[in-house]
Design a protein around this motif. Sequence first.
Motif, PDB file in Angstrom:
ATOM      1  N   ASP A  21       0.810  -1.208   0.000  1.00  8.84           N
ATOM      2  CA  ASP A  21       0.000   0.000   0.000  1.00  8.84           C
ATOM      3  C   ASP A  21       0.852   1.270   0.000  1.00  8.84           C
ATOM      4  O   ASP A  21       0.316   2.385   0.022  1.00  8.84           O
ATOM      5  CB  ASP A  21      -0.959   0.016   1.193  1.00  8.84           C
ATOM      6  N   SER A  22       2.172   1.110  -0.057  1.00 12.89           N
ATOM      7  CA  SER A  22       3.069   2.259  -0.116  1.00 12.89           C
ATOM      8  C   SER A  22       2.903   3.013  -1.438  1.00 12.89           C
ATOM      9  O   SER A  22       2.625   2.423  -2.491  1.00 12.89           O
ATOM     10  CB  SER A  22       4.524   1.805   0.020  1.00 12.89           C
ATOM     11  N   GLU A  23       3.105   4.313  -1.370  1.00 16.69           N
ATOM     12  CA  GLU A  23       3.004   5.160  -2.562  1.00 16.69           C
ATOM     13  C   GLU A  23       3.946   4.706  -3.676  1.00 16.69           C
ATOM     14  O   GLU A  23       3.641   4.864  -4.859  1.00 16.69           O
ATOM     15  CB  GLU A  23       3.338   6.616  -2.189  1.00 16.69           C
ATOM     16  N   ASP A  28       3.094   0.878 -10.541  1.00 13.95           N
ATOM     17  CA  ASP A  28       3.339  -0.415 -11.188  1.00 13.95           C
ATOM     18  C   ASP A  28       2.958  -1.593 -10.298  1.00 13.95           C
ATOM     19  O   ASP A  28       3.587  -2.652 -10.345  1.00 13.95           O
ATOM     20  CB  ASP A  28       4.799  -0.530 -11.623  1.00 13.95           C
ATOM     21  N   LEU A  29       1.915  -1.420  -9.510  1.00 18.39           N
ATOM     22  CA  LEU A  29       1.512  -2.479  -8.578  1.00 18.39           C
ATOM     23  C   LEU A  29       1.233  -3.802  -9.277  1.00 18.39           C
ATOM     24  O   LEU A  29       1.678  -4.862  -8.820  1.00 18.39           O
ATOM     25  CB  LEU A  29       0.286  -2.037  -7.775  1.00 18.39           C
ATOM     26  N   ASP A  30       0.502  -3.760 -10.379  1.00 22.41           N
ATOM     27  CA  ASP A  30       0.197  -5.002 -11.100  1.00 22.41           C
ATOM     28  C   ASP A  30       1.464  -5.721 -11.529  1.00 22.41           C
ATOM     29  O   ASP A  30       1.564  -6.952 -11.411  1.00 22.41           O
ATOM     30  CB  ASP A  30      -0.663  -4.706 -12.333  1.00 22.41           C
ATOM     31  N   PRO A  55      -7.789   1.686   4.140  1.00 24.70           N
ATOM     32  CA  PRO A  55      -8.719   1.498   3.021  1.00 24.70           C
ATOM     33  C   PRO A  55      -8.035   0.983   1.748  1.00 24.70           C
ATOM     34  O   PRO A  55      -8.564   0.100   1.072  1.00 24.70           O
ATOM     35  CB  PRO A  55      -9.299   2.907   2.810  1.00 24.70           C
ATOM     36  N   TYR A  56      -6.855   1.503   1.460  1.00 24.88           N
ATOM     37  CA  TYR A  56      -6.149   1.073   0.253  1.00 24.88           C
ATOM     38  C   TYR A  56      -5.594  -0.337   0.417  1.00 24.88           C
ATOM     39  O   TYR A  56      -5.636  -1.144  -0.530  1.00 24.88           O
ATOM     40  CB  TYR A  56      -5.033   2.055  -0.082  1.00 24.88           C
ATOM     41  N   ALA A  57      -5.101  -0.663   1.621  1.00 23.77           N
ATOM     42  CA  ALA A  57      -4.602  -2.020   1.865  1.00 23.77           C
ATOM     43  C   ALA A  57      -5.723  -3.033   1.661  1.00 23.77           C
ATOM     44  O   ALA A  57      -5.524  -4.085   1.033  1.00 23.77           O
ATOM     45  CB  ALA A  57      -4.035  -2.123   3.277  1.00 23.77           C
ATOM     46  N   ALA A 219       9.102  -4.838   2.228  1.00 22.31           N
ATOM     47  CA  ALA A 219       9.144  -3.970   1.048  1.00 22.31           C
ATOM     48  C   ALA A 219       8.184  -2.796   1.228  1.00 22.31           C
ATOM     49  O   ALA A 219       7.116  -2.954   1.812  1.00 22.31           O
ATOM     50  CB  ALA A 219       8.752  -4.779  -0.188  1.00 22.31           C
ATOM     51  N   PRO A 220       8.610  -1.628   0.731  1.00 21.93           N
ATOM     52  CA  PRO A 220       9.745  -1.333  -0.158  1.00 21.93           C
ATOM     53  C   PRO A 220      11.068  -1.098   0.562  1.00 21.93           C
ATOM     54  O   PRO A 220      12.026  -0.631  -0.051  1.00 21.93           O
ATOM     55  CB  PRO A 220       9.287  -0.049  -0.847  1.00 21.93           C
TER      56      PRO A 220
END
Length: 272
Positions: A21-23, A28-30, A55-57, A219-220
Amino acid sequence: MFLNCDFKEGYKIIDTHCHLDSEVFKEDLDEVVNRAFKNGVEKIIIPGADMKDLPYARQIAHKYERIFFAAGVHPYEIENYDEAILKQYLHDEKCVAVGECGLDYFRFKSELAEEIEKEKEEQKKIFKAQLELAIEFKKPVIIHSREANQDTYEILHHYAKDLVGGVLHCFNASEHLLRLSQEGFYFGIGGVLTFKNAKKLLAILPQIPKEKLLLETDAPYLTPEPYRGKRNEPVLTQFVADKMCEVLDLPKKELLELCFANSQKLFFKGSA
């Protein structure tokens, strides 16, 4: 990007601590997730660190079948702690743990001794509150401990009998905390093990019961050699595994099967 990451053995890895969930993963999350899944990573757990990121996690965990999350508040983010909201996330089917929570005495907002003590007490209060939630929801707890070994040990020792389990994330090679292996706690081993200055961790790793070892990246952060200085990501768990094999003198197949089984037992109640 990573030229030596073809994971052809067919073994499975669970990255038990990865801040997807880090910025830095937003663009390129996918690609990061697909690269991991193609190279032996079977599951990924996103730890909760700040209420605003939950929420994003959760969104990521529900987008990918094999990604899960934990709900908790890092000791540096306790000002945002809201138990009622946290409980909403703990009810989620993709939420597998409470945390990361714990104590961090590495830096404080004030240099005044009295203010430092107040901050320590507040960290302890919120830490204990999250351990109570772990007991209530019967979920394992992900522990963050930095320069707070004595207080961390005393609190976990007190709660251990009522917890369903937990992991000392990014284990700091404390002989004091190592005693918690006798009380059901696991030990997360990540990229630090590959660092040149990791002498203490290298020495203590063989003392950890093998049935209590987990693999993680954080990570990261904490990218393992030979990619130190670059962004860390789940596919690099295998370099941590290689170093663990070297230190413990274990075949890679045996080590990976062991860590996978340990992760399954702690977070997924032993399911395949």
